[in-house]
Design a protein around this motif. Structure first.
Motif, PDB file in Angstrom:
ATOM      1  N   TYR A 129      27.079   1.716   2.173  1.00  0.00           N
ATOM      2  CA  TYR A 129      27.187   0.003   1.511  1.00  0.00           C
ATOM      3  C   TYR A 129      27.995   0.338   3.661  1.00  0.00           C
ATOM      4  N   VAL A 130      28.303  -1.420   3.905  1.00  0.00           N
ATOM      5  CA  VAL A 130      29.470  -1.406   5.258  1.00  0.00           C
ATOM      6  C   VAL A 130      30.211  -1.927   4.441  1.00  0.00           C
ATOM      7  N   ASP A 131      31.366  -1.455   4.703  1.00  0.00           N
ATOM      8  CA  ASP A 131      32.772  -2.280   4.281  1.00  0.00           C
ATOM      9  C   ASP A 131      32.663  -3.351   3.669  1.00  0.00           C
ATOM     10  N   ALA A 132      31.954  -4.106   4.958  1.00  0.00           N
ATOM     11  CA  ALA A 132      32.532  -5.640   4.874  1.00  0.00           C
ATOM     12  C   ALA A 132      31.502  -6.224   3.495  1.00  0.00           C
ATOM     13  N   PHE A 133      30.101  -5.321   3.023  1.00  0.00           N
ATOM     14  CA  PHE A 133      29.739  -6.465   2.257  1.00  0.00           C
ATOM     15  C   PHE A 133      29.998  -5.005   1.122  1.00  0.00           C
ATOM     16  N   LYS A 134      30.554  -4.817   0.315  1.00  0.00           N
ATOM     17  CA  LYS A 134      31.133  -4.218  -0.535  1.00  0.00           C
ATOM     18  C   LYS A 134      31.127  -4.993  -1.492  1.00  0.00           C
ATOM     19  N   GLY A 135      30.671  -4.747  -2.692  1.00  0.00           N
ATOM     20  CA  GLY A 135      31.009  -5.778  -3.822  1.00  0.00           C
ATOM     21  C   GLY A 135      30.475  -7.401  -4.048  1.00  0.00           C
ATOM     22  N   ARG A 136      30.403  -7.636  -2.749  1.00  0.00           N
ATOM     23  CA  ARG A 136      29.214  -8.849  -2.830  1.00  0.00           C
ATOM     24  C   ARG A 136      27.625  -8.321  -2.305  1.00  0.00           C
ATOM     25  N   PHE A 137      27.485  -7.973  -2.482  1.00  0.00           N
ATOM     26  CA  PHE A 137      26.006  -7.290  -1.115  1.00  0.00           C
ATOM     27  C   PHE A 137      25.902  -6.185  -2.536  1.00  0.00           C
ATOM     28  N   THR A 138      24.425  -5.408  -3.374  1.00  0.00           N
ATOM     29  CA  THR A 138      23.887  -4.958  -4.212  1.00  0.00           C
ATOM     30  C   THR A 138      22.422  -4.909  -3.640  1.00  0.00           C
ATOM     31  N   ILE A 139      22.322  -2.900  -3.350  1.00  0.00           N
ATOM     32  CA  ILE A 139      21.472  -3.176  -3.118  1.00  0.00           C
ATOM     33  C   ILE A 139      20.417  -2.096  -4.461  1.00  0.00           C
ATOM     34  N   SER A 140      19.067  -2.372  -4.569  1.00  0.00           N
ATOM     35  CA  SER A 140      19.078  -1.675  -5.437  1.00  0.00           C
ATOM     36  C   SER A 140      16.613  -1.277  -5.363  1.00  0.00           C
ATOM     37  N   ARG A 141      16.740  -0.664  -6.591  1.00  0.00           N
ATOM     38  CA  ARG A 141      14.972  -0.529  -6.575  1.00  0.00           C
ATOM     39  C   ARG A 141      14.928  -1.140  -8.042  1.00  0.00           C
ATOM     40  N   ASP A 142      13.285  -1.649  -7.889  1.00  0.00           N
ATOM     41  CA  ASP A 142      12.769  -2.477  -8.440  1.00  0.00           C
ATOM     42  C   ASP A 142      11.685  -0.873  -8.979  1.00  0.00           C
ATOM     43  N   LYS A 143      11.092  -0.436  -9.117  1.00  0.00           N
ATOM     44  CA  LYS A 143      10.542   0.089  -9.251  1.00  0.00           C
ATOM     45  C   LYS A 143       8.593  -0.136 -10.324  1.00  0.00           C
ATOM     46  N   ALA A 144       9.024  -0.727 -10.474  1.00  0.00           N
ATOM     47  CA  ALA A 144       7.656  -2.433 -11.734  1.00  0.00           C
ATOM     48  C   ALA A 144       6.917  -2.634 -10.316  1.00  0.00           C
ATOM     49  N   LYS A 145       8.175  -3.526  -9.647  1.00  0.00           N
ATOM     50  CA  LYS A 145       7.581  -4.463  -8.199  1.00  0.00           C
ATOM     51  C   LYS A 145       7.426  -3.669  -7.314  1.00  0.00           C
ATOM     52  N   ASN A 146       8.134  -2.107  -7.402  1.00  0.00           N
ATOM     53  CA  ASN A 146       7.599  -1.591  -5.549  1.00  0.00           C
ATOM     54  C   ASN A 146       8.398  -1.423  -4.660  1.00  0.00           C
ATOM     55  N   GLY A 181       0.913  -1.279  -0.184  1.00  0.00           N
ATOM     56  CA  GLY A 181      -0.210   0.061  -0.220  1.00  0.00           C
ATOM     57  C   GLY A 181       1.047   0.889  -0.188  1.00  0.00           C
ATOM     58  N   ILE A 182       2.329   1.212  -0.247  1.00  0.00           N
ATOM     59  CA  ILE A 182       2.734   2.249  -0.367  1.00  0.00           C
ATOM     60  C   ILE A 182       3.536   2.173  -1.350  1.00  0.00           C
ATOM     61  N   ASN A 183       3.964   3.937  -2.396  1.00  0.00           N
ATOM     62  CA  ASN A 183       4.810   3.833  -2.672  1.00  0.00           C
ATOM     63  C   ASN A 183       6.491   4.128  -2.345  1.00  0.00           C
ATOM     64  N   LEU A 184       7.253   2.904  -2.649  1.00  0.00           N
ATOM     65  CA  LEU A 184       8.448   3.256  -2.034  1.00  0.00           C
ATOM     66  C   LEU A 184       9.746   4.246  -2.803  1.00  0.00           C
ATOM     67  N   ASP A 185       9.086   4.845  -3.875  1.00  0.00           N
ATOM     68  CA  ASP A 185      10.171   5.103  -5.145  1.00  0.00           C
ATOM     69  C   ASP A 185      10.639   6.250  -3.755  1.00  0.00           C
ATOM     70  N   ARG A 186      10.245   6.999  -2.835  1.00  0.00           N
ATOM     71  CA  ARG A 186      11.352   7.915  -1.883  1.00  0.00           C
ATOM     72  C   ARG A 186      11.494   7.977  -0.865  1.00  0.00           C
ATOM     73  N   TYR A 187      11.282   6.433  -0.581  1.00  0.00           N
ATOM     74  CA  TYR A 187      11.699   5.772   0.945  1.00  0.00           C
ATOM     75  C   TYR A 187      13.156   5.671   1.015  1.00  0.00           C
ATOM     76  N   ASN A 188      13.890   5.497   2.621  1.00  0.00           N
ATOM     77  CA  ASN A 188      15.479   5.593   2.394  1.00  0.00           C
ATOM     78  C   ASN A 188      14.966   4.519   2.822  1.00  0.00           C
ATOM     79  N   VAL A 189      15.379   3.448   2.294  1.00  0.00           N
ATOM     80  CA  VAL A 189      15.366   2.012   3.199  1.00  0.00           C
ATOM     81  C   VAL A 189      16.806   1.169   3.447  1.00  0.00           C
ATOM     82  N   GLY A 190      16.772   0.646   4.323  1.00  0.00           N
ATOM     83  CA  GLY A 190      18.089   0.094   5.127  1.00  0.00           C
ATOM     84  C   GLY A 190      17.519  -1.884   5.046  1.00  0.00           C
ATOM     85  N   TRP A 191      19.262  -2.208   4.647  1.00  0.00           N
ATOM     86  CA  TRP A 191      19.188  -3.560   4.618  1.00  0.00           C
ATOM     87  C   TRP A 191      19.813  -4.077   6.215  1.00  0.00           C
ATOM     88  N   PHE A 192      18.948  -4.869   6.943  1.00  0.00           N
ATOM     89  CA  PHE A 192      19.995  -5.339   8.018  1.00  0.00           C
ATOM     90  C   PHE A 192      19.836  -6.930   8.392  1.00  0.00           C
TER      91      PHE A 192
END
Length: 124
Positions: free
Chosen positions: A60-77, A26-37
């Protein structure tokens, strides 16, 4: 009320990949700041990556740079976390939540909307 739902976890062998997704019905995430933990068994929660909803900056936390990638999928919200080269140490419950990707974002203390998490198990 902001309430995230995480998905995409599962059992994977060492060296494998998983793609986690985070959405808030029910919420459009386009303008939300989102973190993964994540929280590994017996350990404190730790930040992995954060994406800004205002300028698209990614952190990124340095330990995860290169292995983890965060991204938005606007089509799937969704805000996704692609995880590669997984190791048994990546086993844990993965969560997403929202707040600005500020200097101390990785502590997660000011984040809100925590979902129930999605479990990742990496076998040797």
């Amino acid at each position: 009320q902001l309430q995230y739902v995480e998905s995409g976890g599962g059992l994977v062998q060492t060296g494998g990949s998983l793609r986690l997704s985070c959405t808030a019905p029910g919420i459009n995430l386009d303008r939300y700041n989102v973190g993964w933990f994540r929280r590994a068994p017996g350990q404190e929660r730790e930040g992995l990556a954060c994406i800004s909803g205002t300028d698209g900056q990614i952190y990124y936390v340095d330990a995860f740079k290169g292995r983890f990638t965060i991204s938005r999928d606007k089509a799937k919200n969704t805000v996704d976390l692609q995880m590669n080269s997984l190791e048994p140490g990546d086993t844990g419950t993965y969560y997403c939540a929202s707040d600005k990707c500020h200097e101390y974002w990785s502590w997660g203390l000011t984040f809100r909307g925590w979902g129930p998490g999605t479990q990742v198990i990496v076998s040797p």
